[in-house]
Design a protein around this motif. Structure first.
Motif, mmCIF file in Angstrom:
data_model
loop_
_atom_site.group_PDB
_atom_site.id
_atom_site.type_symbol
_atom_site.label_atom_id
_atom_site.label_comp_id
_atom_site.label_asym_id
_atom_site.label_seq_id
_atom_site.Cartn_x
_atom_site.Cartn_y
_atom_site.Cartn_z
ATOM 1 N N ALA A 159 0.841 -1.203 0.000
ATOM 2 C CA ALA A 159 0.000 0.000 0.000
ATOM 3 C C ALA A 159 0.874 1.250 0.000
ATOM 4 C CB ALA A 159 -0.925 -0.006 1.212
ATOM 5 N N GLY A 160 1.927 1.237 0.810
ATOM 6 C CA GLY A 160 2.832 2.382 0.868
ATOM 7 C C GLY A 160 3.544 2.618 -0.447
ATOM 8 N N PHE A 161 4.021 1.556 -1.065
ATOM 9 C CA PHE A 161 4.743 1.696 -2.331
ATOM 10 C C PHE A 161 3.827 2.238 -3.430
ATOM 11 C CE2 PHE A 161 6.134 -0.047 -6.439
ATOM 12 C CZ PHE A 161 7.397 0.525 -6.513
ATOM 13 N N LEU A 162 2.621 1.709 -3.517
ATOM 14 C CA LEU A 162 1.711 2.140 -4.574
ATOM 15 C C LEU A 162 1.247 3.580 -4.372
ATOM 16 C CD1 LEU A 162 -0.416 -1.109 -5.089
ATOM 17 C CD2 LEU A 162 1.327 -0.175 -6.634
ATOM 18 N N VAL A 163 0.934 3.945 -3.139
ATOM 19 C CA VAL A 163 0.458 5.323 -2.919
ATOM 20 C C VAL A 163 1.626 6.309 -3.034
ATOM 21 C CG1 VAL A 163 0.643 5.568 -0.396
ATOM 22 C CG2 VAL A 163 -1.211 6.690 -1.614
ATOM 23 N N ALA A 164 2.832 5.904 -2.661
ATOM 24 C CA ALA A 164 3.993 6.773 -2.874
ATOM 25 C C ALA A 164 4.235 6.991 -4.365
ATOM 26 C CB ALA A 164 5.237 6.168 -2.217
ATOM 27 N N THR A 165 3.970 5.970 -5.160
ATOM 28 C CA THR A 165 4.149 6.071 -6.611
ATOM 29 C C THR A 165 3.255 7.149 -7.217
ATOM 30 O OG1 THR A 165 4.813 3.749 -6.805
ATOM 31 C CG2 THR A 165 3.951 4.809 -8.792
ATOM 32 N N ILE A 166 2.034 7.286 -6.701
ATOM 33 C CA ILE A 166 1.108 8.282 -7.261
ATOM 34 C C ILE A 166 1.116 9.585 -6.454
ATOM 35 C CG2 ILE A 166 -0.361 6.513 -8.295
ATOM 36 C CD1 ILE A 166 -2.419 7.121 -6.005
ATOM 37 N N ALA A 167 2.102 9.747 -5.570
ATOM 38 C CA ALA A 167 2.119 10.916 -4.681
ATOM 39 C C ALA A 167 2.746 12.130 -5.360
ATOM 40 C CB ALA A 167 2.836 10.579 -3.375
ATOM 41 N N ILE B 269 -4.486 12.540 -4.416
ATOM 42 C CA ILE B 269 -3.614 11.395 -4.134
ATOM 43 C C ILE B 269 -4.280 10.472 -3.116
ATOM 44 C CG2 ILE B 269 -1.408 10.689 -3.110
ATOM 45 C CD1 ILE B 269 -0.346 13.524 -4.040
ATOM 46 N N ILE B 270 -4.791 11.066 -2.052
ATOM 47 C CA ILE B 270 -5.424 10.279 -0.987
ATOM 48 C C ILE B 270 -6.679 9.582 -1.495
ATOM 49 C CG2 ILE B 270 -6.612 10.460 1.238
ATOM 50 C CD1 ILE B 270 -4.554 12.780 1.861
ATOM 51 N N LYS C 277 8.929 5.525 -16.370
ATOM 52 C CA LYS C 277 9.028 6.902 -15.855
ATOM 53 C C LYS C 277 8.425 7.031 -14.451
ATOM 54 C CE LYS C 277 4.683 8.548 -17.925
ATOM 55 N NZ LYS C 277 4.074 9.409 -18.946
ATOM 56 N N HIS C 278 7.663 6.027 -14.022
ATOM 57 C CA HIS C 278 7.018 6.098 -12.715
ATOM 58 C C HIS C 278 7.894 5.568 -11.575
ATOM 59 C CE1 HIS C 278 3.331 7.578 -14.416
ATOM 60 N NE2 HIS C 278 3.305 6.585 -15.275
ATOM 61 N N VAL C 279 9.109 5.143 -11.907
ATOM 62 C CA VAL C 279 10.093 4.766 -10.875
ATOM 63 C C VAL C 279 11.370 5.541 -11.182
ATOM 64 C CG1 VAL C 279 11.429 2.906 -9.816
ATOM 65 C CG2 VAL C 279 9.091 2.460 -10.611
ATOM 66 N N SER C 280 11.746 6.439 -10.299
ATOM 67 C CA SER C 280 12.891 7.322 -10.544
ATOM 68 C C SER C 280 14.220 6.605 -10.334
ATOM 69 C CB SER C 280 12.818 8.536 -9.606
ATOM 70 O OG SER C 280 11.639 9.270 -9.830
ATOM 71 N N ASP C 281 15.267 7.167 -10.950
ATOM 72 C CA ASP C 281 16.611 6.602 -10.831
ATOM 73 C C ASP C 281 17.581 7.698 -10.398
ATOM 74 O OD1 ASP C 281 19.073 5.411 -11.042
ATOM 75 O OD2 ASP C 281 18.719 4.554 -13.033
ATOM 76 N N ALA D 109 16.051 13.232 -7.991
ATOM 77 C CA ALA D 109 16.019 13.291 -6.528
ATOM 78 C C ALA D 109 15.210 12.139 -5.944
ATOM 79 C CB ALA D 109 15.437 14.623 -6.061
ATOM 80 N N ALA D 110 14.461 11.428 -6.794
ATOM 81 C CA ALA D 110 13.682 10.247 -6.375
ATOM 82 C C ALA D 110 12.841 10.535 -5.136
ATOM 83 C CB ALA D 110 14.607 9.041 -6.147
ATOM 84 N N LYS D 111 12.129 11.650 -5.161
ATOM 85 C CA LYS D 111 11.364 12.118 -4.002
ATOM 86 C C LYS D 111 10.415 11.063 -3.468
ATOM 87 C CE LYS D 111 7.248 14.217 -2.626
ATOM 88 N NZ LYS D 111 5.848 14.151 -3.060
ATOM 89 N N ARG D 112 9.646 10.420 -4.361
ATOM 90 C CA ARG D 112 8.603 9.507 -3.891
ATOM 91 C C ARG D 112 9.186 8.239 -3.287
ATOM 92 N NH1 ARG D 112 5.436 9.233 -9.257
ATOM 93 N NH2 ARG D 112 7.398 10.056 -10.052
#
Length: 254
Positions: free
Chosen positions: A43-51, A58-59, A153-157, A163-166
């Motif tokens: 749940a954390g990973f998926l919601v962080a992805t769309i944050a 988002i919520i 593009k939805h997973v930063s490097d 900065a890979a904020k999410r």
């Protein structure tokens, strides 16, 4: 402000914002729906992805996604197959669409079935004072299955200057144990001292005003600069200052 004054100021803001009332207005409320470790992780990973974007959106979309997964994300991921495709076809958050979601679920299933789970993948490439190389290797593992190029593009490097904020926010959620009930602290194989502050427009602007950061773009080089500044204030838990920087930026218009 000298460093002692700055630390006192920021420590006060951490106390102000790192408390359970923060959960009510933050996407972290989605993983807080669960108690099983794997449910919290997924749940954390998926919601962080769309944050990114409007926090209310988002919520709302985070809740919608959990409902689509029967409010049992780990079971849903482990049992996921093509028959579930149609039930997820309506999901969209900004540029993250159902095709991206379908791949994310397949990739998560692969990680839990073949790589020991999310914590294991992130921990195996962690460094003494950084998770940025670990995030890079996580992305390689995550996309080892056939996928649409657009989904990457939805997973930063960080090694490509992001900065890979999410992902840094997700790691804060999983690793920090604040003994207050906001961050979860369920990943004990990684230390809070290795974490980086989720750098976005709010935290970046406040950090520059406080002379914690000089570089203008919010990229991996800026993140490294901010890391150095925050580790001087608290080498054991530098990312706690995310609460101060974010709170000052979003709630106080500092």
């Amino acid at each position: 402000m000298n460093r002692i004054q700055l630390k006192e100021f920021l420590d006060e803001k951490v106390i102000l914002y790192n408390n359970p009332s923060f959960i009510e207005s933050d996407p972290i409320q989605i993983p807080h729906l669960f108690t099983l470790k794997e449910d919290i992780e997924i749940a954390g990973f998926l919601v962080a992805t769309i944050a990114w974007g409007n926090r209310k959106s988002i919520i709302n979309n985070g809740h919608k996604l959990m409902e689509m997964m029967g409010n049992s994300p780990y079971d849903f991921v482990m049992d996921f197959s093509e028959k579930d495709t149609e039930s997820l076809s309506s999901f969209v958050h900004r540029t993250f669409n159902s095709n991206d979601l379908l791949y994310f679920l397949k990739a998560l299933q692969n990680i839990y079935k073949n790589h020991g789970g999310l914590e294991s993948v992130f921990a195996q490439n962690s460094e003494k004072d950084s998770m940025q190389t670990a995030i890079h290797h996580f992305k390689k593992t995550f996309f080892e299955l056939p996928h649409l190029p657009r989904t990457q593009k939805h997973v930063s490097d960080p090694l490509k200057n992001s900065a890979a904020k999410r992902l840094n926010m997700f790691l804060r959620w999983m690793v920090r144990n604040d003994n207050i009930g906001v961050d979860f602290g369920i990943w004990e194989s990684i230390s809070p001292s290795q974490l980086s502050c989720p750098l976005d427009v709010h935290s970046g602007n406040v950090a520059r005003k406080l002379k914690l950061l000089n570089r203008k773009p919010n990229d991996s080089k800026a993140l490294t600069e901010l890391d150095i500044s925050l580790r001087k204030l608290d080498p054991k838990d530098p990312v706690k200052y995310d609460f101060a920087l974010f709170g000052l930026g979003v709630f106080e218009r500092f």
